[in-house]
Scaffold this active site. Structure first.
Site, PDB file in Angstrom:
ATOM      1  NE  ARG A  32     -20.390 -16.210 -43.440  1.00  0.00           N
ATOM      2  CZ  ARG A  32     -19.890 -16.094 -44.663  1.00  0.00           C
ATOM      3  NH1 ARG A  32     -20.604 -16.467 -45.703  1.00  0.00           N
ATOM      4  NH2 ARG A  32     -18.675 -15.627 -44.821  1.00  0.00           N
ATOM      5  CG  ASP A  46     -15.292 -14.521 -45.204  1.00  0.00           C
ATOM      6  OD1 ASP A  46     -15.289 -14.301 -43.974  1.00  0.00           O
ATOM      7  OD2 ASP A  46     -16.146 -14.034 -45.980  1.00  0.00           O
ATOM      8  CB  ILE A  85     -11.224  -8.008 -53.526  1.00  0.00           C
ATOM      9  CG1 ILE A  85     -11.423  -8.575 -54.953  1.00  0.00           C
ATOM     10  CG2 ILE A  85      -9.748  -7.932 -53.192  1.00  0.00           C
ATOM     11  CD1 ILE A  85     -10.854  -9.953 -55.172  1.00  0.00           C
ATOM     12  CB  SER A 117      -9.299  -6.839 -42.957  1.00  0.00           C
ATOM     13  OG  SER A 117     -10.476  -6.444 -42.276  1.00  0.00           O
ATOM     14  CB  THR A 118      -7.131  -2.107 -41.951  1.00  0.00           C
ATOM     15  OG1 THR A 118      -7.650  -2.231 -43.285  1.00  0.00           O
ATOM     16  CG2 THR A 118      -5.611  -2.191 -42.010  1.00  0.00           C
ATOM     17  CD  GLU A 119     -10.895  -2.210 -44.090  1.00  0.00           C
ATOM     18  OE1 GLU A 119     -10.406  -3.325 -44.370  1.00  0.00           O
ATOM     19  OE2 GLU A 119     -10.332  -1.130 -44.370  1.00  0.00           O
ATOM     20  CG  ASN A 120     -11.539  -8.331 -40.042  1.00  0.00           C
ATOM     21  OD1 ASN A 120     -10.702  -9.067 -40.576  1.00  0.00           O
ATOM     22  ND2 ASN A 120     -12.771  -8.239 -40.509  1.00  0.00           N
TER      23      ASN A 120
END
Ligand code: IPE
Ligand code: IPE
Ligand code: MG
Length: 247
Positions: A22, A18, A194, A63-66
């Site tokens: 940034r 991660d 996480i 991720s599945t959320e990305n």
């Protein structure tokens, strides 16, 4: 590297890579350039983990959320990963890495799936190699739901009695069925969460959070995480007093 030889090196390190965005934003660069630098970091880290004797390296790449991110960032990440895969043939590390993927791969575009299959097949026979698993379109809840569906389908076909389903069997239905649970989880990028990564597998993993943004991550950061791990006492709910990331 030398001071780590003989220390308790984890068999399996998992990393939440991660901080790419940034890293780029702080330099006034587009976020995609942070992802490009992050891919370079992954190459170095995989090589170093192999050098110090790590057996499994599992990295969270998407991720599945990305998918919630802007379309151009998502397509940039996919393009970079495919570039990473397609240049592997000429990479000096080619024979030292076995590449695998976890996540909901079947819903990705056919050409992406083809690239994933190609590198997995090309590296499968590598002997004495580190197992690099790239989590892509991966979410731990999604993984558990897919495993539960498989169990339900087996039960519906009369091939599984519900009482037979135990932890070992459920583990065997997860994407990670072929690997041991991580010993050490490293999260780069100054967040202490996480984010839906390996929720089942991390049950007794040692957690290490660092402020270092992923593109800035170097061998010394691995050394620091492994040293912290070596000083931990793992008990797995019991009373043993072993040191050095041992049990
Ligand atoms: C991690 O870096 C890579 C992915 C999630 C794909 P980020 O893109 O999340 O970087 P930050 O957290 O915004 O800095
Ligand atoms: C986790 O990072 C996912 C990956 C590194 C691929 P995120 O940047 O998506 O996590 P959150 O949103 O900060 O929790
Ligand atoms: Mg992030």
């Amino acid at each position: 590297m030398s001071e780590l030889i003989g220390a308790a090196v984890p068999v399996h390190i998992a990393i939440i890579m991660d901080g790419n965005g940034r890293w780029a934003t702080r330099r006034g660069l587009p976020r995609t350039l942070g992802h490009r630098e992050g891919a370079e970091t992954l190459k170095r880290v995989a090589r170093y983990c192999k050098d110090i004797g790590v057996g499994y390296l599992t990295v969270y790449a998407f991720s599945t959320e990305n998918w919630k991110r802007p379309g151009d960032e998502v397509s940039g990440i996919i393009r970079l990963l495919r570039h990473y895969i397609n240049t592997f043939e000429s990479d000096p590390e080619r024979d030292r890495i076995r590449v695998n993927f976890i996540g909901d791969i079947e819903t990705l575009n056919a050409d992406v799936q083809r690239d994933f299959r190609s590198i997995s097949e090309r590296t499968r026979g590598n002997r004495d190699a580190i197992n690099l698993t790239i989590a892509f379109n991966y979410g731990a809840r999604d993984e558990i739901v897919r495993a539960a569906r498989k169990a339900a389908a087996l039960a519906a076909q009369g091939e599984l009695v519900p009482e037979q389903l135990d932890e070992a069997m459920l583990s065997g239905l997860l994407d990670t069925r072929a690997m041991p649970d991580p010993d050490l989880l490293i999260r780069a990028g100054a967040e202490s969460r996480i984010s839906n990564f390996m929720l089942w597998q991390l049950a007794y993993t040692e957690l290490y959070f660092t402020d270092t943004l992923w593109p800035d991550f170097r061998d010394a950061d691995i050394d620091a995480a492994v040293a912290a791990y070596a000083a931990r006492q793992r008990r797995f709910g019991g009373l043993s007093t072993g040191r050095g990331g041992g049990s």
